[in-house]
Motif scaffolding. Structure first.
Motif, PDB file in Angstrom:
ATOM      1  N   ALA A  66       0.801  -1.199   0.013  1.00  0.00           N
ATOM      2  CA  ALA A  66      -0.075  -0.077   0.153  1.00  0.00           C
ATOM      3  C   ALA A  66       0.884   1.180   0.166  1.00  0.00           C
ATOM      4  CB  ALA A  66      -0.995  -0.006   1.098  1.00  0.00           C
ATOM      5  N   GLY A  67       2.033   1.130   0.128  1.00  0.00           N
ATOM      6  CA  GLY A  67       2.895   2.366   0.300  1.00  0.00           C
ATOM      7  C   GLY A  67       3.640   2.795   1.409  1.00  0.00           C
ATOM      8  N   ILE A  68       4.828   3.656   1.283  1.00  0.00           N
ATOM      9  CA  ILE A  68       5.472   3.777   2.407  1.00  0.00           C
ATOM     10  C   ILE A  68       4.600   4.393   3.781  1.00  0.00           C
ATOM     11  CG2 ILE A  68       7.621   5.033   3.452  1.00  0.00           C
ATOM     12  CD1 ILE A  68       8.681   5.098   0.447  1.00  0.00           C
ATOM     13  N   GLU A  69       3.928   5.274   3.312  1.00  0.00           N
ATOM     14  CA  GLU A  69       3.222   6.041   4.428  1.00  0.00           C
ATOM     15  C   GLU A  69       2.334   4.987   5.381  1.00  0.00           C
ATOM     16  OE1 GLU A  69       0.786   9.173   2.985  1.00  0.00           O
ATOM     17  OE2 GLU A  69       2.799  10.344   2.188  1.00  0.00           O
ATOM     18  N   GLU A  70       1.671   4.052   4.617  1.00  0.00           N
ATOM     19  CA  GLU A  70       0.610   3.054   5.311  1.00  0.00           C
ATOM     20  C   GLU A  70       1.521   1.980   5.976  1.00  0.00           C
ATOM     21  OE1 GLU A  70      -3.187   2.036   3.797  1.00  0.00           O
ATOM     22  OE2 GLU A  70      -3.011   3.652   2.263  1.00  0.00           O
ATOM     23  N   ASP A  71       2.515   1.444   4.861  1.00  0.00           N
ATOM     24  CA  ASP A  71       3.565   0.484   5.331  1.00  0.00           C
ATOM     25  C   ASP A  71       2.822  -0.877   5.585  1.00  0.00           C
ATOM     26  OD1 ASP A  71       5.862  -0.806   5.494  1.00  0.00           O
ATOM     27  OD2 ASP A  71       5.987  -0.539   7.666  1.00  0.00           O
ATOM     28  N   THR A  72       1.998  -0.963   4.628  1.00  0.00           N
ATOM     29  CA  THR A  72       1.326  -2.234   4.841  1.00  0.00           C
ATOM     30  C   THR A  72       0.984  -2.937   3.470  1.00  0.00           C
ATOM     31  OG1 THR A  72      -0.888  -3.166   5.716  1.00  0.00           O
ATOM     32  CG2 THR A  72      -1.158  -1.208   4.596  1.00  0.00           C
ATOM     33  N   VAL A  73       0.591  -4.249   3.734  1.00  0.00           N
ATOM     34  CA  VAL A  73       0.464  -5.063   2.528  1.00  0.00           C
ATOM     35  C   VAL A  73      -1.146  -5.237   2.382  1.00  0.00           C
ATOM     36  CG1 VAL A  73       0.552  -7.376   1.133  1.00  0.00           C
ATOM     37  CG2 VAL A  73       2.469  -6.283   2.337  1.00  0.00           C
ATOM     38  N   TYR A  74      -2.049  -4.966   1.039  1.00  0.00           N
ATOM     39  CA  TYR A  74      -3.339  -4.999   1.130  1.00  0.00           C
ATOM     40  C   TYR A  74      -3.645  -6.545   1.279  1.00  0.00           C
ATOM     41  CZ  TYR A  74      -3.627  -0.645  -1.233  1.00  0.00           C
ATOM     42  OH  TYR A  74      -3.669   0.760  -1.683  1.00  0.00           O
ATOM     43  N   ASP A  75      -4.974  -6.839   1.885  1.00  0.00           N
ATOM     44  CA  ASP A  75      -5.259  -7.855   2.230  1.00  0.00           C
ATOM     45  C   ASP A  75      -5.546  -8.926   0.706  1.00  0.00           C
ATOM     46  OD1 ASP A  75      -8.268  -8.043   1.400  1.00  0.00           O
ATOM     47  OD2 ASP A  75      -8.585  -6.904   3.207  1.00  0.00           O
ATOM     48  N   ILE A  76      -5.691 -10.010   0.609  1.00  0.00           N
ATOM     49  CA  ILE A  76      -5.758 -10.606  -0.569  1.00  0.00           C
ATOM     50  C   ILE A  76      -6.980 -10.119  -1.625  1.00  0.00           C
ATOM     51  CG2 ILE A  76      -6.005 -13.154  -1.627  1.00  0.00           C
ATOM     52  CD1 ILE A  76      -4.316 -14.171   0.537  1.00  0.00           C
ATOM     53  N   ASP A  77      -8.242 -10.133  -0.774  1.00  0.00           N
ATOM     54  CA  ASP A  77      -9.099  -9.714  -1.651  1.00  0.00           C
ATOM     55  C   ASP A  77      -8.951  -8.486  -2.328  1.00  0.00           C
ATOM     56  OD1 ASP A  77     -10.377 -12.296  -1.005  1.00  0.00           O
ATOM     57  OD2 ASP A  77     -11.681 -11.486   0.608  1.00  0.00           O
ATOM     58  N   ALA A  78      -8.642  -7.494  -1.450  1.00  0.00           N
ATOM     59  CA  ALA A  78      -8.589  -6.018  -1.937  1.00  0.00           C
ATOM     60  C   ALA A  78      -7.616  -6.127  -3.051  1.00  0.00           C
ATOM     61  CB  ALA A  78      -8.224  -5.311  -0.716  1.00  0.00           C
ATOM     62  N   ALA A  79      -6.419  -6.858  -2.913  1.00  0.00           N
ATOM     63  CA  ALA A  79      -5.337  -6.675  -3.679  1.00  0.00           C
ATOM     64  C   ALA A  79      -5.741  -7.328  -4.910  1.00  0.00           C
ATOM     65  CB  ALA A  79      -4.065  -7.470  -3.061  1.00  0.00           C
ATOM     66  N   ALA A  80      -6.640  -8.386  -4.934  1.00  0.00           N
ATOM     67  CA  ALA A  80      -6.999  -9.149  -6.214  1.00  0.00           C
ATOM     68  C   ALA A  80      -8.016  -8.451  -7.035  1.00  0.00           C
ATOM     69  CB  ALA A  80      -7.673 -10.624  -6.057  1.00  0.00           C
ATOM     70  N   LEU A  83       5.734 -17.835   2.882  1.00  0.00           N
ATOM     71  CA  LEU A  83       5.602 -18.726   1.533  1.00  0.00           C
ATOM     72  C   LEU A  83       4.052 -19.064   1.305  1.00  0.00           C
ATOM     73  CD1 LEU A  83       7.133 -18.989  -1.151  1.00  0.00           C
ATOM     74  CD2 LEU A  83       7.786 -21.276  -0.180  1.00  0.00           C
ATOM     75  N   ASP A  84       3.568 -19.470   2.172  1.00  0.00           N
ATOM     76  CA  ASP A  84       2.141 -19.819   1.889  1.00  0.00           C
ATOM     77  C   ASP A  84       1.160 -18.801   1.802  1.00  0.00           C
ATOM     78  OD1 ASP A  84       2.516 -22.611   2.647  1.00  0.00           O
ATOM     79  OD2 ASP A  84       2.313 -22.561   4.697  1.00  0.00           O
ATOM     80  N   ASP A  85       1.389 -17.704   2.262  1.00  0.00           N
ATOM     81  CA  ASP A  85       0.707 -16.440   2.035  1.00  0.00           C
ATOM     82  C   ASP A  85       0.902 -16.012   0.711  1.00  0.00           C
ATOM     83  OD1 ASP A  85      -0.899 -14.168   2.858  1.00  0.00           O
ATOM     84  OD2 ASP A  85       0.859 -12.840   2.897  1.00  0.00           O
ATOM     85  N   THR A  86       2.485 -16.159   0.305  1.00  0.00           N
ATOM     86  CA  THR A  86       2.718 -15.581  -1.089  1.00  0.00           C
ATOM     87  C   THR A  86       1.976 -16.590  -1.929  1.00  0.00           C
ATOM     88  OG1 THR A  86       4.849 -15.080  -0.309  1.00  0.00           O
ATOM     89  CG2 THR A  86       4.553 -15.417  -2.637  1.00  0.00           C
ATOM     90  N   ILE A  87       1.954 -18.038  -1.773  1.00  0.00           N
ATOM     91  CA  ILE A  87       1.070 -18.688  -2.854  1.00  0.00           C
ATOM     92  C   ILE A  87      -0.271 -18.524  -2.832  1.00  0.00           C
ATOM     93  CG2 ILE A  87       0.537 -21.084  -3.158  1.00  0.00           C
ATOM     94  CD1 ILE A  87       3.197 -21.916  -2.262  1.00  0.00           C
ATOM     95  N   ALA A  88      -0.948 -18.351  -1.800  1.00  0.00           N
ATOM     96  CA  ALA A  88      -2.325 -17.892  -1.763  1.00  0.00           C
ATOM     97  C   ALA A  88      -2.638 -16.699  -2.588  1.00  0.00           C
ATOM     98  CB  ALA A  88      -2.886 -17.755  -0.407  1.00  0.00           C
ATOM     99  N   ARG A  89      -1.762 -15.600  -2.229  1.00  0.00           N
ATOM    100  CA  ARG A  89      -1.896 -14.340  -3.024  1.00  0.00           C
ATOM    101  C   ARG A  89      -1.737 -14.642  -4.652  1.00  0.00           C
ATOM    102  NH1 ARG A  89      -1.710  -9.626  -0.254  1.00  0.00           N
ATOM    103  NH2 ARG A  89      -1.865  -9.819   1.944  1.00  0.00           N
ATOM    104  N   LEU A  90      -0.664 -15.092  -4.839  1.00  0.00           N
ATOM    105  CA  LEU A  90      -0.360 -15.327  -6.376  1.00  0.00           C
ATOM    106  C   LEU A  90      -1.330 -16.175  -7.226  1.00  0.00           C
ATOM    107  CD1 LEU A  90       3.608 -15.949  -6.428  1.00  0.00           C
ATOM    108  CD2 LEU A  90       2.096 -13.658  -6.793  1.00  0.00           C
TER     109      LEU A  90
END
Length: 264
Positions: free
Chosen positions: A113-127, A157-164
């Motif tokens: 999500a960016g440096i200011e938020e410093d977070t990764v979007y949850d899978i559904d939002a990212a998809a 890695l499990d989270d990575t696979i789920a995301r991809l």
């Protein structure tokens, strides 16, 4: 075959596309002249040409820069479009509409999500953001979806696979998890998804042949070439300031000759 179709056809698991990252038109021309079949931009490398850090460049600047690289070379160019330079899904779509209009063969969207938020979007939002990018760019565009967790302090890695897997279902053509470089992890990613997997080579990591054997479909270098050039300039400057000698002249001559050949 369109440029995007030609670009995607270069992604062959086991015979990966070597796609270096250019930081300006001159470096793009040089790399293309050396025989690379496709090029990528680099957000960090381009930012340095503006005297800024990665993440401090605007969407309009990146689109203009990407168009300049497209115009400079005859090979496909894929752009690092960060997280789409937008918080809203609609604005993400606009970024990728502009990217396709700039003549790019492809581009990437990340789930950070960016440096200011410093977070990764949850899978559904990212998809959902990946789907918006795919729809806006259209079919003649190779969309790369990036899972950023490994370089953002979330080594799972499990989270990575789920995301991809979610991103491929959302319309991504290539999948990328920078920071995943161990041969066994790359192999596991390749086996878990149905799209070509891109790998970022890093110091101390596996070689290109080792990554090819693991099934990688594409290999890039990020900002490494740009910073290697800056490192060479720093050493030359320190030599001039210190000993006052010009031991860098041979390297400078090599670079000058290579660029002249690229431009001829």
């Amino acid at each position: 075959m369109s440029i995007a179709e030609s670009f995607l056809s270069l992604h062959v698991p086991g015979r990966p596309l070597l796609m270096p990252n250019a930081w300006d038109a001159g470096s793009a021309k040089l790399l293309a002249s050396l025989g690379f079949s496709a090029l990528a931009t680099t957000s960090s490398g381009y930012a340095t040409t503006l005297g800024r850090l990665d993440g401090q460049v605007t969407r309009d600047e990146v689109i203009g820069h990407s168009a300049a690289l497209v115009d400079a070379v005859d090979v496909p160019v894929s752009a690092d479009l960060e997280a789409g330079f937008a918080a809203s899904v609609a604005d993400v779509g606009e970024t990728f509409r502009l990217a396709a209009g700039a003549g790019l063969a492809g581009g990437s969207i990340e789930d950070y999500a960016g440096i200011e938020e410093d977070t990764v979007y949850d899978i559904d939002a990212a998809a959902e953001r990946v789907a918006a990018a795919a729809a806006a760019a259209g079919p003649d565009f190779v969309l790369t979806a990036r899972a950023e967790n490994h370089i953002r302090g979330r080594d799972d890695l499990d989270d990575t696979i789920a995301r991809l897997r979610a991103y491929q279902e959302a319309g991504a053509d290539v999948l990328f998890a920078p920071g995943v470089i161990a041969v066994e992890d790359v192999r596991r990613l390749v086996e878990a998804v149905d799209r070509p997997v891109s790998v970022l080579v890093l110091p101390g990591g596996p070689s290109v042949p080792e990554l090819a054997a693991a099934g990688a479909g594409r290999i890039s270098v990020g900002g490494a070439f740009a910073f290697a050039a800056l490192g060479a300039a720093k050493r030359a400057a320190e030599e001039l300031l210190g000993a006052g000698t010009t031991g860098y002249s041979d390297l400078a001559a090599e670079g000058s000759e290579a660029l002249r050949a690229a431009l001829s």
